[in-house]
Design a protein around this motif. Structure first.
Motif, PDB file in Angstrom:
ATOM      1  N   GLU A 106      -7.268  -5.689   0.282  1.00 55.12           N
ATOM      2  CA  GLU A 106      -8.244  -6.309   1.181  1.00 55.12           C
ATOM      3  C   GLU A 106      -8.620  -7.694   0.679  1.00 55.12           C
ATOM      4  N   VAL A 142       0.863  -1.177   0.000  1.00 50.21           N
ATOM      5  CA  VAL A 142       0.000   0.000   0.000  1.00 50.21           C
ATOM      6  C   VAL A 142       0.903   1.232   0.000  1.00 50.21           C
ATOM      7  N   GLN A 163      -5.386   0.554  -1.083  1.00 54.50           N
ATOM      8  CA  GLN A 163      -5.762  -0.455  -0.087  1.00 54.50           C
ATOM      9  C   GLN A 163      -5.700  -1.855  -0.668  1.00 54.50           C
ATOM     10  N   ASN A 198      -3.873   1.843   5.170  1.00 53.90           N
ATOM     11  CA  ASN A 198      -4.955   2.197   4.259  1.00 53.90           C
ATOM     12  C   ASN A 198      -4.841   3.678   3.913  1.00 53.90           C
TER      13      ASN A 198
END
Lengths: 179, 341
Positions: free
Chosen positions: B147, B119, B145, B192
């Motif tokens: 995920e 990131v 980000q 993030n």
């Protein structure tokens, strides 16, 4: 402490943590756990309510696991110890007593035994209050659950018994000769 | 006995002073949890106590004369392959499914090179697009980000195209992705970077013909300690409550600051059992890491095999015809005389 990791603990870890041990939020909850941790590490055998003490048991296990893995030169581990253990001499005890004691053991480092429920002794008379005894393993106190094994036939015990008999016989003989 | 006055206290003789200090020590020794002063002083002087930052990151300082502010982080397995770590929630885990997914991920990794990225690093992703004139779509942007777990792992690229913020969510193992390039490999202070949406556009604008930045071999991943100002008047989230390190917030009204203080969770970083429930434990990690190591060896072998295959095909194409090859083989057969007589 996101970079710290240990083995899976050998005690039961419920899928959600008990967040309402005390009134006043998580910081109060931590204070409660800290106080019980201090008692446990100092006295090695304590008694109390299952809700708080079973929760504290997991924290103690994890702290010892971290101490075993990372040692006392690791910054993050030492910060954790500093936070969780209020009496600073107990940090020395963790690294000098508990870590060598549990160096060769994988399993849980604590024992928990349920105590009988005593009705009518507490604030709310009709409520049950399950108490437990929480102890560190291999502590110097006598065992809670007696050891069922019979040690009388072990060679050292047999030899000692024989030596005792011999000693008594000799004593009797010497008394007789004196008379 | 020599009468000598101590320097610190003129009303006491030297030996009396010593006696008093001994007495204080013995009293203090009995106090619960007390550590001797010389021990405290010793620990205060140790290099361990000089570290003021919290232990969330193990960051090593590079002692270069040129760039002293550049910090690097190690190539840790946990950060290099976050997609291989399964969902830590115990009742959502399925060991067999994880194993099969890992197999599929390795098969995909045989087809394209999926590089190490984080990131905060700038990527260029080329994907197949049936509606584009060249059947290819190349998008450059900063990864804000990452995920989801396993085969469903996703990453989001953000860039500003013609004054409009564009974000594309790519699935890492999507077979329509044909190429992933890392133009600039670095990490940021946060996990993030969604706050870039509320930052001025120059912080997430990258030219599409950006040239890749090369790192010296053997170096760690550089950690960018830039702090991004937030200038938008309408925030997507309440950033002041998220404990972000890479953010420069504007002066806030007192009520907002108080609310942030009330909602802050300083105990969270110390709660080891809360953290224990959101991590993959050592045994499982070792198993995954073993699989990855085995895959690397397999991949190297696969590359060698595929190269040899290509060579064989090329030799056939370059030859004048099938007849010539046959002739060659007959000649070689004749040229090797039988050794045993």
């Amino acid at each position: 402490m996101s970079n710290l990791s240990t083995k899976a603990l050998r005690v039961t870890v419920p899928h959600a943590l008990r967040s309402k041990l005390t009134v006043g939020g998580q910081s109060e909850r931590h204070e409660k756990i800290k106080s019980i941790l201090g008692e446990l590490f100092r006295h090695e055998r304590i008694e109390g309510y299952i809700r708080t003490h079973d929760e504290t048991r997991q924290y103690a296990e994890r702290l010892i696991e971290l101490a075993k893995k990372y040692g006392d030169r690791h910054v993050g581990t030492m910060q954790l110890m500093d936070y969780w253990i209020a009496d600073k001499d107990l940090i020395h005890k963790v690294f000098k007593v508990f870590v060598p004691r549990y160096a060769n053991t994988l399993g849980p480092y604590t024992n928990a035994h349920r105590l009988p429920i005593e009705y009518g002794k507490h604030e709310h008379i009709f409520k049950q209050r399950q108490n437990i005894v929480l102890e560190m393993k291999n502590n110097p106190y006598p065992r809670i659950i007696p050891d069922p094994r019979n040690y009388s036939n072990i060679l050292t015990n047999v030899l000692l018994n024989e030596a005792r008999k011999e000693y008594r016989n000799e004593k009797k003989l010497s008394e007789k000769t004196d008379i | 006995m020599a009468l000598a006055f101590s320097n610190t206290n003129k009303f006491l003789l030297n030996n009396q002073h010593i006696l008093r200090s001994v007495l204080i020590l013995s009293v203090r020794y009995k106090q619960r949890g007390h550590i001797a002063d010389h021990l405290v002083e010793h620990h205060r002087k140790l290099p361990l106590s000089k570290v003021k930052t919290s232990a969330t990151e193990d960051v090593s300082q590079v002692n270069d004369e040129k760039n002293q502010n550049v910090r690097t982080t190690p190539h840790d397995f946990k950060y290099v392959y976050p997609d291989f770590l399964p969902n830590p929630i115990p009742f959502l885990r399925d060991r067999i499914l994880e194993k099969l997914e890992r197999k599929d991920m390795f098969r995909r990794r045989q087809q394209i090179d999926i590089p190490e990225f984080y990131v905060g690093s700038v990527l260029a992703v080329t994907s197949a697009d049936p509606y584009a004139p060249s059947r290819r779509n190349r998008f450059v942007g900063i990864c804000i980000q990452r995920e989801k777990h396993g085969l469903k792992h996703e990453f989001t690229l953000r860039n500003i195209v013609d004054g409009l913020g564009v974000e594309i969510v790519y699935e890492l193992y999507n077979p329509t992705i044909t190429r992933i390039e890392v133009l600039k490999l670095e990490r940021r202070l946060d996990e993030n970077l969604a706050y870039l949406r509320d930052a001025p556009p120059e912080y997430c604008t990258f030219p599409f013909d950006m040239e890749p930045v090369k790192l010296p071999p053997g170096s760690g991943v550089p950690l960018n300690t830039i702090q991004v100002p937030i200038t938008s008047t309408h925030w997507q989230y309440k950033w002041e409550r998220h404990d972000l390190k890479g953010v420069l917030l504007p002066p806030l009204p007192r009520s907002v600051r108080k609310a942030a203080e009330r909602y802050s969770e300083p105990w969270r970083q110390w709660d080891i059992m809360r953290q224990y429930r959101t991590e993959i434990h050592d045994e499982d990690r070792d198993e995954i890491f073993e699989d990855i190591e085995k895959h690397k060896q397999d991949l190297a072998q696969y590359r060698i095999d595929s190269k040899e295959n290509i060579k064989i095909i090329r030799t056939r194409q370059k030859a004048a015809g099938r007849k010539a090859i046959l002739d060659d083989s007959q000649q070689t057969k004749h040229s090797n005389p039988p050794t045993s007589k």
